[in-house]
Design an enzyme around this catalytic site. Structure first.
Site, PDB file in Angstrom:
ATOM      1  N   HIS A   1     112.796   9.309  28.431  1.00 27.18           N
ATOM      2  CA  HIS A   1     112.415  10.486  29.211  1.00 27.18           C
ATOM      3  C   HIS A   1     113.707  11.027  29.834  1.00 27.18           C
ATOM      4  CE1 HIS A   1     110.680  12.668  32.671  1.00 27.18           C
ATOM      5  NE2 HIS A   1     109.517  12.612  32.060  1.00 27.18           N
TER       6      HIS A   1
ATOM      7  N   GLN B   1     105.622   4.177  32.394  1.00 21.35           N
ATOM      8  CA  GLN B   1     104.437   4.085  31.522  1.00 21.35           C
ATOM      9  C   GLN B   1     103.970   2.642  31.311  1.00 21.35           C
ATOM     10  OE1 GLN B   1     102.717   6.661  30.667  1.00 21.35           O
ATOM     11  NE2 GLN B   1     104.175   8.320  31.044  1.00 21.35           N
TER      12      GLN B   1
ATOM     13  N   LYS C   1     101.024   8.015  38.379  1.00 21.53           N
ATOM     14  CA  LYS C   1     100.553   7.662  37.027  1.00 21.53           C
ATOM     15  C   LYS C   1      99.668   6.420  37.064  1.00 21.53           C
ATOM     16  CE  LYS C   1     104.793   9.419  34.941  1.00 21.53           C
ATOM     17  NZ  LYS C   1     104.414  10.690  34.318  1.00 21.53           N
TER      18      LYS C   1
ATOM     19  N   CYS D   1     109.438  16.085  28.152  1.00 20.69           N
ATOM     20  CA  CYS D   1     110.716  15.650  28.763  1.00 20.69           C
ATOM     21  C   CYS D   1     111.443  14.646  27.883  1.00 20.69           C
ATOM     22  CB  CYS D   1     110.501  15.084  30.168  1.00 20.69           C
ATOM     23  SG  CYS D   1     109.789  16.260  31.294  1.00 20.69           S
TER      24      CYS D   1
HETATM   25  N1  PMP Z   1     109.849   8.136  32.651  1.00 21.63           N
HETATM   26  C1  PMP Z   1     108.769   8.174  31.876  1.00 21.63           C
HETATM   27  C2  PMP Z   1     108.684   7.265  30.696  1.00 21.63           C
HETATM   28  C3  PMP Z   1     107.742   9.065  32.180  1.00 21.63           C
HETATM   29  O1  PMP Z   1     106.663   9.109  31.397  1.00 21.63           O
HETATM   30  C4  PMP Z   1     107.863   9.908  33.301  1.00 21.63           C
HETATM   31  C5  PMP Z   1     106.773  10.902  33.648  1.00 21.63           C
HETATM   32  N2  PMP Z   1     106.401  11.730  32.588  1.00 21.63           N
HETATM   33  C6  PMP Z   1     109.011   9.810  34.088  1.00 21.63           C
HETATM   34  C7  PMP Z   1     109.981   8.917  33.735  1.00 21.63           C
HETATM   35  C8  PMP Z   1     109.213  10.651  35.286  1.00 21.63           C
HETATM   36  O2  PMP Z   1     108.252  10.375  36.267  1.00 21.63           O
HETATM   37  P1  PMP Z   1     108.203  11.205  37.597  1.00 21.63           P
HETATM   38  O3  PMP Z   1     108.065  12.635  37.200  1.00 21.63           O
HETATM   39  O4  PMP Z   1     106.999  10.688  38.311  1.00 21.63           O
HETATM   40  O5  PMP Z   1     109.479  10.948  38.314  1.00 21.63           O
END
Ligand code: PMP
Length: 407
Positions: A121, A201, A224, A365
């Site tokens: 991500h 995740q 999440k 992302c």
């Molecule tokens: N890492 C992973 C693997 C994610 O799925 C996400 C959320 N989509 C994030 C980081 C970022 O999380 P947050 O927006 O809550 O900081």
């Protein structure tokens, strides 16, 4: 097995209708819903205990402090950590940036290498890319295999004595791949590299034990995992804490401050919690942890694995649909990402929404991953404890509608 009908009753939002259809919520990898127990815990704090923590000696402040610290204990235990190893952050992104701009700033020097992967991500990619640029270090990126696993041969090739940090996700939010973190830590230790795990995740979906994994830093987001927005966690292994300087400076993170000499930072995790924290968020996160513990994380994983298997089977029967990621559900979480025929992912998501089915569309992302796969955008359906096979069936039916509407 989970009693999904009973679980669903705890989430009033799931009774909503969207576009005159019963809502099917399949965007859990982006954010999950919150059960009544979590909302009640936060409401109880707001109604009866609201005050700032650690700084007051009056009753409400002491109650707030006690609730906040007890939340820390609950959340720390949930990931196999000690409470003096868990920092509350806003989310995964903030937690990873905290590590990059504290430990990373001090330990990544010119000529050093940071090893990350193509399936990260942006939150576990950009902080390291920025740090490498700023310090003239090299960012090495591990490839994936054709079936969407981390290429461990490539990993071994790119890991070397110059590698100071390995930054890897526990489970990919785009491919669903569960990465072999314990094996990665073993390899990293051989070259004395630290390991940062993006567990956004994994912590919500299967048992995670930081002490068994042997990681140095591990980040996750509350939203999440049934919790409110704006609260997350960062595990910093005790042995790494003295090597890790402060992030934000200000109130609450000091031991002593002088006008004419440098401050002395707090000894414990408060060092990384400058300013008033999200107290009710932490209480909500602890309530969510208790909710998940009651279900049992092994049961959560089993439920999602079965649902993933069902989803993979049903979706692979849809003509023109191509699934991404491993087909082996043992190394895959409940993320079903796909490309549907000639249709643009945003159009697909819009038609699905008209049928009441909420999925995500875009690059999730993970632009470097999408570039590597030659894709611009994909659709992603992601499940959680309150989903069952009927939700997958509704998704498959709605995909039929996509063909009818878009031709
Ligand atoms: N890492 C992973 C693997 C994610 O799925 C996400 C959320 N989509 C994030 C980081 C970022 O999380 P947050 O927006 O809550 O900081």
């Amino acid at each position: 097995m989970l009693n999904v009908k009973k679980i669903k009753a705890d989430f009033p939002i799931l009774r909503r209708r969207v576009n005159e259809k019963p809502l099917v919520y399949l965007d859990n990898a982006a954010t999950s819903q919150r059960p009544l127990a979590v909302l009640a815990a936060m409401r109880e704090f707001d109604l009866n205990h609201n005050a700032n923590v650690h700084r007051g000696l009056h009753t409400l402040s002491e109650e707030a402090s006690q609730l906040y610290e007890s939340a820390r204990q609950t959340v720390a235990e949930f990931i196999g950590a000690r409470s003096d190893e868990l920092v509350f952050t806003r989310n995964t992104t903030e937690a990873i940036n905290l590590v990059a701009w504290t430990w990373g700033m001090a330990h990544i020097k010119a000529g050093d290498e940071i090893l990350t992967t193509i399936m990260e991500h942006h939150s576990n990619f950009l902080p390291w890319q920025q740090l490498a640029l700023a310090h003239h270090a090299k960012l090495q990126v591990v490839n994936i295999t054709p079936d969407g696993r981390l290429d461990m041969k490539d990993f071994a090739k790119k890991l070397n004595r110059k590698t100071k940090l390995v930054a890897v996700n526990h489970m990919s939010n785009a491919l669903g791949t569960i990465n072999p973190v314990a094996a990665i830590v073993k390899l990293a230790k051989k070259v004395k590299a630290a390991v940062m795990v993006d567990a956004a995740q994994s912590v919500p979906h299967f048992p995670v034990d930081v002490s068994k994994l042997g990681v140095d830093f591990l980040a996750f987001s509350g939203h999440k995992m049934l919790s409110p927005l704006g609260i997350g966690g960062l595990y910093i292994k005790k042995e790494r804490q003295t090597e890790t300087g402060p992030f934000l400076t200000g109130g609450g993170m000091i031991s002593e401050v002088y006008a004419d000499q440098p401050a002395i930072w707090a000894k414990g995790v408060e060092k990384w919690e400058a300013g008033t924290p999200n107290i009710s968020g932490a209480i909500g996160l602890a309530a969510a942890v208790k909710y998940l513990q009651k279900l049992g994380m092994a049961n959560v994983r089993q439920h999602e694995q079965e649902l993933t298997e069902y989803g993979l089977k049903q979706l692979s029967r849809v003509k023109g649909l191509r699934l991404l990621g491993p087909s082996d559900s043992r190394i895959r979480g409940g993320v079903l990402t796909f490309v549907f025929d000639k249709y643009h992912a945003h159009d697909v998501a819009q038609v699905l929404d008209s049928e009441g089915v909420a999925v995500r569309s875009g690059h999730h992302c993970t632009m470097p991953l999408h570039q590597c796969l030659g894709l611009v955008s994909t659709n992603r359906a992601s499940v959680y404890i309150y989903n069952d096979t009927s939700d997958i069936d509704r998704l498959v039916e709605a995909l039929d509608k996509v063909k009818q509407v878009l031709g």
